[in-house]
Write an enzyme that holds these catalytic residues in place. Sequence first.
Site, PDB file in Angstrom:
ATOM      1  N   ARG A  15     -42.935 -28.772  -0.238  1.00  0.00           N
ATOM      2  CA  ARG A  15     -41.876 -27.822   0.118  1.00  0.00           C
ATOM      3  C   ARG A  15     -42.252 -26.432  -0.408  1.00  0.00           C
ATOM      4  NH1 ARG A  15     -36.943 -30.971  -2.543  1.00  0.00           N
ATOM      5  NH2 ARG A  15     -38.639 -31.426  -3.993  1.00  0.00           N
ATOM      6  N   TYR A  94     -35.402 -25.756  -9.127  1.00  0.00           N
ATOM      7  CA  TYR A  94     -34.958 -26.965  -9.821  1.00  0.00           C
ATOM      8  C   TYR A  94     -35.659 -27.012 -11.167  1.00  0.00           C
ATOM      9  CZ  TYR A  94     -33.022 -29.066  -5.537  1.00  0.00           C
ATOM     10  OH  TYR A  94     -32.276 -29.329  -4.420  1.00  0.00           O
ATOM     11  N   HIS A  96     -34.317 -29.532 -14.088  1.00  0.00           N
ATOM     12  CA  HIS A  96     -34.129 -30.862 -14.711  1.00  0.00           C
ATOM     13  C   HIS A  96     -34.628 -30.853 -16.157  1.00  0.00           C
ATOM     14  CE1 HIS A  96     -32.794 -32.590 -10.945  1.00  0.00           C
ATOM     15  NE2 HIS A  96     -33.824 -32.027 -10.347  1.00  0.00           N
TER      16      HIS A  96
END
Length: 362
Positions: A15, A94, A96
């Site tokens: 991506r 992102y 996390h």
Amino acid sequence: MRVGCPKEIKNHEYRVGLTPGSVREYVAHGHEVIVESKAGAGIGADDDSYRAAGARIVPAARDVFEKADMVVKVKEPQPSEWAQLREGQILYTYLHLAPDPEQTQGLLKSGVTAIAYETVTDERGGLPLLAPMSEVAGRLAIQAGATSLQKANGGRGILLGGVPGVLPAKVAIIGGGVVGLHAAKMAAGLGADVSILDRSLPRLRQLDDIFNGRVHTRYSTIDALEEEVFSADLVIGAVLIPGAAAPKLVTREMLSAMKKGAVIVDVAIDQGGCFETSHATTHSEPTYEVDGIVHYCVANMPGAVPITSAHALNNATLHYGLQLADRGLKAIAEDRHLRAGLNVHRGRVTNVAVAEALGYDA
Ligand code: NAD
């Protein structure tokens, strides 16, 4: 602001943080956009398509990290990337961080202001930058399950929708949230006999309204769960208890009462999985068998369809990204949803849940 997008370097990540369509929006807002050469290769977007959208192509990631005021990515920065981040720069991706003290240290040291997609909130209390990946994973779960059910792949050898005169397969979906809804849409669309189990009655009512009788909804008691799992050809694990590990709802013992060759797709594997026998797998070897049951437990399912996933992600990230580019730190100060996304700022962990998980003061 100068907005930059490097090529993703995590293993098998195809991506890209900015699609050409998003670049055009940033440029229309008066921003300069720099994109690393070949950043969009995994979604079929070449450098020319980025140039046509108004971006300047730079040869290396180093140029992006050095020159951009805001870096837009997909996955958490890898060690070579966090070493290039700096104070005064915004990182939008992102992260996390909770299970990743090493990356947290790297970000703290860099002085960067890091917004984590996964903790940005919306008016309805949802996580709008996480939802599109759950939509993708839910839909993909049925494709993965259907393929795994084929005899040559170790499955029972049953077609989800059956054919005229032959009954369809039974699909049990545990958890009727975003993943569960989208899995149910695909399974019902293919003609399968679908049941969704959930612990939330309001959610079951909503699902009943959406499917108007086409899908069975069941309150998830132990009895109901056993009945559905034991009679299913395909079981989708899609539960989530926010911030917690997934509950182990299907034990190893229960596998022996399931149909031989039935398939489990444990989408909740990124939270540890809701089947006792689940362990994370990869796209190159997605399945394994335990007691005659095929397990598909790929932890980054959306990675299989980067074109769909990158566009779905950009649809969700663009709005907040433009706010950050237009107003910088003011956007974070003035918008509580963006502020919920702020995880690290000038050497401090700023998100309470993340700080607690890692033992820092927020
Ligand atoms: P969600 O919050 O929208 O839905 C979770 C649902 O589970 C809720 O409706 C909740 O009521 C229900 N639930 C909780 N406990 C339950 C129980 N004991 N029995 C039945 N239902 C129960 O979450 P989501 O966005 O649908 O995500 C589901 C899981 O999929 C999460 O763990 C998420 O991280 C994961 N996910 C994985 C991938 C992947 O690539 N593997 C991709 C996206 C999402």
